[in-house]
Scaffold this active site. Sequence first.
Site, PDB file in Angstrom:
ATOM      1  N   PHE A   1      -7.093   2.818   4.893  1.00 46.88           N
ATOM      2  CA  PHE A   1      -6.322   1.355   4.860  1.00 46.88           C
ATOM      3  C   PHE A   1      -7.470   0.506   5.780  1.00 46.88           C
ATOM      4  CE2 PHE A   1      -3.628   4.250   7.540  1.00 46.88           C
ATOM      5  CZ  PHE A   1      -3.243   3.790   8.719  1.00 46.88           C
TER       6      PHE A   1
ATOM      7  N   ARG B   1       3.874  -3.504  17.002  1.00 44.38           N
ATOM      8  CA  ARG B   1       4.604  -3.414  16.286  1.00 44.38           C
ATOM      9  C   ARG B   1       5.039  -4.856  15.567  1.00 44.38           C
ATOM     10  NH1 ARG B   1       7.063   0.719  14.353  1.00 44.38           N
ATOM     11  NH2 ARG B   1       6.912   2.219  15.926  1.00 44.38           N
TER      12      ARG B   1
ATOM     13  N   LYS C   1       7.430  -1.413   6.138  1.00 45.28           N
ATOM     14  CA  LYS C   1       7.838  -0.334   5.865  1.00 45.28           C
ATOM     15  C   LYS C   1       8.899  -0.883   4.871  1.00 45.28           C
ATOM     16  CE  LYS C   1       8.992   2.142   9.985  1.00 45.28           C
ATOM     17  NZ  LYS C   1       8.252   2.966  11.407  1.00 45.28           N
TER      18      LYS C   1
ATOM     19  N   GLU D   1      -4.866   7.667   6.234  1.00 46.24           N
ATOM     20  CA  GLU D   1      -3.813   8.858   6.499  1.00 46.24           C
ATOM     21  C   GLU D   1      -4.398   9.841   5.886  1.00 46.24           C
ATOM     22  OE1 GLU D   1      -1.117   8.012   8.154  1.00 46.24           O
ATOM     23  OE2 GLU D   1       0.172   8.995   7.795  1.00 46.24           O
TER      24      GLU D   1
ATOM     25  N   ARG E   1      -2.039   9.827  11.246  1.00 45.01           N
ATOM     26  CA  ARG E   1      -3.203   8.646  10.985  1.00 45.01           C
ATOM     27  C   ARG E   1      -4.539   8.944  11.421  1.00 45.01           C
ATOM     28  NH1 ARG E   1      -0.842   2.989  12.814  1.00 45.01           N
ATOM     29  NH2 ARG E   1      -2.603   1.799  12.837  1.00 45.01           N
TER      30      ARG E   1
ATOM     31  N   LYS F   1       2.231   4.834   1.030  1.00 41.87           N
ATOM     32  CA  LYS F   1       2.492   5.380   2.560  1.00 41.87           C
ATOM     33  C   LYS F   1       2.364   6.484   2.825  1.00 41.87           C
ATOM     34  CE  LYS F   1       5.685   4.736   6.957  1.00 41.87           C
ATOM     35  NZ  LYS F   1       5.385   6.299   6.527  1.00 41.87           N
TER      36      LYS F   1
ATOM     37  N   ARG G   1      -3.043   9.099  16.337  1.00 41.90           N
ATOM     38  CA  ARG G   1      -1.653   8.298  16.992  1.00 41.90           C
ATOM     39  C   ARG G   1      -1.376   7.971  18.488  1.00 41.90           C
ATOM     40  NH1 ARG G   1       2.876   5.795  13.532  1.00 41.90           N
ATOM     41  NH2 ARG G   1       4.202   5.691  15.119  1.00 41.90           N
TER      42      ARG G   1
ATOM     43  N   GLU H   1       1.278  -1.134   0.567  1.00 43.89           N
ATOM     44  CA  GLU H   1       0.128   0.164   0.006  1.00 43.89           C
ATOM     45  C   GLU H   1       0.806   1.557  -0.116  1.00 43.89           C
ATOM     46  OE1 GLU H   1      -3.805  -1.487   2.799  1.00 43.89           O
ATOM     47  OE2 GLU H   1      -2.931  -0.292   3.054  1.00 43.89           O
TER      48      GLU H   1
HETATM   49  P1  AMP Z   1       5.889   5.324  10.795  1.00 43.94           P
HETATM   50  O1  AMP Z   1       5.331   6.764  11.165  1.00 43.94           O
HETATM   51  O2  AMP Z   1       7.639   5.445  10.010  1.00 43.94           O
HETATM   52  O3  AMP Z   1       6.128   4.444  12.066  1.00 43.94           O
HETATM   53  O4  AMP Z   1       5.367   4.497   9.500  1.00 43.94           O
HETATM   54  C1  AMP Z   1       3.751   4.008  10.137  1.00 43.94           C
HETATM   55  C2  AMP Z   1       2.668   5.189   9.756  1.00 43.94           C
HETATM   56  O5  AMP Z   1       2.664   4.842   8.433  1.00 43.94           O
HETATM   57  C3  AMP Z   1       1.293   4.845   9.832  1.00 43.94           C
HETATM   58  O6  AMP Z   1       1.204   4.815  11.531  1.00 43.94           O
HETATM   59  C4  AMP Z   1       0.968   5.144   9.570  1.00 43.94           C
HETATM   60  O7  AMP Z   1       0.076   7.323  10.161  1.00 43.94           O
HETATM   61  C5  AMP Z   1       1.237   5.796   8.325  1.00 43.94           C
HETATM   62  N1  AMP Z   1       0.579   5.432   6.795  1.00 43.94           N
HETATM   63  C6  AMP Z   1       0.637   5.392   5.439  1.00 43.94           C
HETATM   64  N2  AMP Z   1       0.278   5.002   4.801  1.00 43.94           N
HETATM   65  C7  AMP Z   1      -0.051   3.927   5.751  1.00 43.94           C
HETATM   66  C8  AMP Z   1      -0.692   2.670   5.498  1.00 43.94           C
HETATM   67  N3  AMP Z   1      -0.832   2.552   3.944  1.00 43.94           N
HETATM   68  N4  AMP Z   1      -1.063   1.547   5.960  1.00 43.94           N
HETATM   69  C9  AMP Z   1      -0.116   2.337   7.289  1.00 43.94           C
HETATM   70  N5  AMP Z   1      -0.100   2.715   7.810  1.00 43.94           N
HETATM   71  C10 AMP Z   1      -0.234   3.938   7.139  1.00 43.94           C
END
Ligand code: AMP
Length: 583
Positions: free
Chosen positions: A342, A419, A425, A302, A257, A252, A272, A250
């Site tokens: 999502f 997590r 990611k 998001e 969030r 990102k 979040r 998907e």
């Molecule tokens: P990170 O902040 O780098 O840990 O990445 C996780 C965050 O990416 C999540 O908490 C979401 O806010 C964001 N995010 C963006 N697109 C997506 C997606 N398709 N699925 C899940 N999280 C996403």
Amino acid sequence: MLYSTLVEFYARLEATAKRLEMTDILAELFGVAEPDELEHLIYLTQGKIHPDWTGEPEIGMAEKMVVETISRASGQRKRRVEAILSESGDVGLAAEKSLLDKRQAMLGEKPLSVSDVYNAFDQIANESGKGSSSRKIDRLVRVIVNSSPLGARYIARTVVGTLRLGVGDMTILDSLSLAFTGSSENRGQLERAYNLTSDLGAVARTLAEEGLESVAKAQIVLGKPVRMMLAQRLSTPEEIIEKLGACSAEYKLDGERFQIHKDGDSIQIFSRRLENITAMYPDAVRMVSTQVKVNHAVLEGEAVAIDADSGEIKSFQTLMKRRRKHRIEEMAERFPIAVFLFECLYVDGDDLTPEPYTKRRAKLQDIVEETERFKLVRALQTSEVSQLVDFFEEAISDGTEGLVVKSTAEDSIYRAGARSWLWVKLKASYQSKMVEPVDLVAVGAFHGRGRRAGSYGALLMASYDPDEDMFRTVCKVGSGFTDEDLLSFPELLDGERAEDKPRNVDSMLEAEVWFEPNVVMEVLGDEITLSPIHTCAFGRLREESGLAVRFPRFLRLREDKAPEDTTTVEEIVDMYRAQSRTQ
Ligand code: AMP
């Protein structure tokens, strides 16, 4: 329970830095409390009167107001109270000392109970409008004249928001398990209930009143946020396919969030950090009410800022302009958003979190009438590395941060609060060996010189170790700041100042100023290296050595992230290992 009993426990908690001891002390406290007191006790111990997501006002009194209160309650001159405060830097000690000095004259007649104090805090929080400051002070004076000097210490700290006993959610869960089931082994069941409801107080109360079996039956409740599932990270598409096999990649998006709860006409949005941010996004609320076709649902997506004309995605900083309390509709017009969905966790009485990804996504598709500004995030189902590579490049050229690749296996459930390796990611790579930025929390600072005099020259940054609930240092960051950043740092960070190194910070470096770990920043370095002076993963890979981010540069603030959301020690170890493999 008398408030004086509670503060004895506080003093014992304050005297230890050992998590196991804290767990035992708290378990003893929970054991002597009445079941119907537990809820309030728990929030008070965390320095609050209710969880953040309720949207109810917090106590939040300014230090100046508390000085005035102490002066009135103790009969000491204001100037005297101010002097003690500036000497100790702690409003709690100022209150305690002022009361000790003038104790006899002002002794109140009635011993305070925990619920007296809680109710007073609640009333203070709910005072608003004209004259509210003096009404808050009046209420607080009435509490403090009836408290012991030690009680005043903790009351003063609570009302200004600096109680900080260092008691995290997980420690509370351990203690509850210990107090009511005799061992911390049942923590898993309590944690599940907590993950589904984010309501520690309610979990505690159910446990005390009805037992573990009732806790095990916990369900999603509309209006109480589900603790969000988070992603692991890997550096290459090959590793991801190897790890997940068949998956759904998907986009990102780089925004905020949203967890959306629709309960008939009542729509709420949680961040979040599980704050209630509904009031900031009336446009999103309208989209939910017209585009979600069922009456009851919990969805995630998001939100990103977009250009009103082209629909192009704008930066995270643009979106953060929406995080404000005033002129909300005007800002919604100036900085429009789109919501890319999502997840679908709950629909009309059915908890979908135990269902696999494909089923949840199909349900999401079913219940949402898509528009340009409210639609499902782009996804591609694949098990081929080459397809993943192409899709990743497409995602980057569409202005996203990369991909979140999700398992589509039978067991690909929504793991609340975890997590998990079910989500991985993959972020855009930069021109350095360190392929992606990390989120770190500021724990200390060094004063600036020359052009930076008056601000901070460098910040001491830490990663999170969830096993021990500790923040361990990984670098000193002194570059990448704009003049504007530098100017904003004292205001941003001074509220977090601590007298000494906070107990949940592990550092060998002596910072000139210490901070409670609260402010999260995104940092990019050149690589992860072994380092004898940083405590992240100390001794794990080599004796007498930890891991550090080399040549770190500040990228931006991450106000949407909680300190526990920062890159973990484990992730930094993984990044170090991945980097060693490619060298
Ligand atoms: P990170 O902040 O780098 O840990 O990445 C996780 C965050 O990416 C999540 O908490 C979401 O806010 C964001 N995010 C963006 N697109 C997506 C997606 N398709 N699925 C899940 N999280 C996403």
